[in-house]
Design a protein around this motif. Structure first.
Motif, short mmCIF file in Angstrom:
data_model
loop_
_atom_site.label_atom_id
_atom_site.label_comp_id
_atom_site.label_asym_id
_atom_site.label_seq_id
_atom_site.Cartn_x
_atom_site.Cartn_y
_atom_site.Cartn_z
N TRP A 237 0.83 -1.20 0.00
CA TRP A 237 0.00 0.00 0.00
C TRP A 237 0.87 1.26 0.00
O TRP A 237 1.99 1.25 0.48
CB TRP A 237 -0.92 0.02 1.23
N ASN B 117 2.54 3.51 3.06
CA ASN B 117 2.79 2.24 3.71
C ASN B 117 2.14 2.20 5.09
O ASN B 117 2.01 3.22 5.75
CB ASN B 117 4.30 2.01 3.82
N GLY B 118 1.73 1.02 5.51
CA GLY B 118 1.10 0.89 6.81
C GLY B 118 1.17 -0.54 7.31
O GLY B 118 2.11 -1.27 6.99
N TYR C 199 -6.92 -2.87 4.73
CA TYR C 199 -6.15 -1.72 5.20
C TYR C 199 -7.09 -0.61 5.62
O TYR C 199 -8.03 -0.27 4.90
CB TYR C 199 -5.25 -1.25 4.05
N SER C 200 -6.85 -0.04 6.81
CA SER C 200 -7.65 1.07 7.33
C SER C 200 -6.73 2.21 7.74
O SER C 200 -6.46 2.43 8.94
CB SER C 200 -8.49 0.61 8.53
N PRO C 201 -6.24 2.97 6.79
CA PRO C 201 -5.29 4.05 7.09
C PRO C 201 -6.01 5.32 7.51
O PRO C 201 -7.23 5.46 7.36
CB PRO C 201 -4.58 4.25 5.76
N ARG C 202 -5.25 6.25 8.02
CA ARG C 202 -5.81 7.56 8.37
C ARG C 202 -5.94 8.43 7.12
O ARG C 202 -6.78 9.33 7.08
CB ARG C 202 -4.92 8.26 9.39
N GLU C 203 -5.13 8.19 6.14
CA GLU C 203 -5.16 9.01 4.93
C GLU C 203 -6.47 8.80 4.17
O GLU C 203 -7.05 7.72 4.19
CB GLU C 203 -3.97 8.68 4.02
N ILE D 103 -5.50 6.52 -0.82
CA ILE D 103 -4.52 5.44 -0.72
C ILE D 103 -4.48 4.66 -2.03
O ILE D 103 -5.43 4.68 -2.82
CB ILE D 103 -4.84 4.48 0.45
#
Length: 213
Positions: free
Chosen positions: A149, A152-153, A173-177, A180
């Protein structure tokens, strides 16, 4: 299964080579390049990882060919008295295995052996929901696809192994951004493929297609 090396023993030259091909395409496996005058016989012995062994043979003195248990997709590329190459049309996973060509000439014997590996490109989808969770799925690839991703995370990755040797990779994936990108790489592709979850729009299903098909 079959190693990649060559050696000469007791007047017999043996060459072993690993090859790979994308499922659905065709492949030509070459044997020795000898003159028709020197040729006595040539035999292709096919040993798949699963299923029955098969054989294609030609004897020059009798001008006779013979085939045993071979698929219709496997045959001489041209005519064995002029070209001993083997052609496999529309390669499938069942074709994986060892392919050995034994050529007998007036000067000795030659053995060319290939290990065939079949690559299956995955079907990739990217789902982005309104809660900020993205799911990148690379289904039924062989070997398993590599998923990453950007940014990256620390995604959660799940693998599902199928009975035919393919693997489905699921990356959650559950990013803050808010924006993605899923990056997918596979040996069947020339370059990595990517798809983005755009900001403010996480409710669509995106399909990723192989740009090099």
């Amino acid at each position: 299964f079959c190693l990649s090396f060559s050696f000469c023993q007791m007047g017999i030259l043996l060459i072993l080579q690993a090859v790979s091909k994308i499922a659905g395409s065709s492949i030509n496996l070459n044997c020795s390049n000898v003159s028709v005058v020197d040729l006595v016989s040539v035999i292709w012995k096919i040993s798949p990882r699963t299923g029955n062994h098969c054989q294609l043979a030609y004897r020059r003195d009798l001008n006779k060919t013979n085939r045993t248990n071979c698929s219709e997709r496997m045959d001489w590329k041209y005519s064995p008295e002029t070209d001993s190459a083997l052609q496999i049309r529309q390669v499938t996973l069942t074709d994986e295995g060892c392919y050995s060509c034994e050529t007998l000439t007036s000067d000795g014997s030659f053995n060319q052996t290939y290990t065939l590996t079949v690559l299956v490109p995955p079907v990739v989808t990217l789902t982005c929901d309104s809660k900020g969770t993205a799911v990148c799925k690379a289904a039924a690839g062989k070997p398993a696809a590599q998923v990453s991703w950007d940014p990256n995370g620390d995604p959660r990755t799940e693998l599902e192994n199928h009975t035919n040797g393919t693997v489905t990779v699921l990356s959650i994936y559950s990013p803050r951004e808010t924006s993605i990108t899923c990056l997918v790489s596979h040996p069947a592709w020339n370059t990595s493929q990517s798809k983005e979850c755009p900001s403010g729009n996480r409710t669509h299903l995106f399909s990723l297609f192989n740009l090099h098909s």
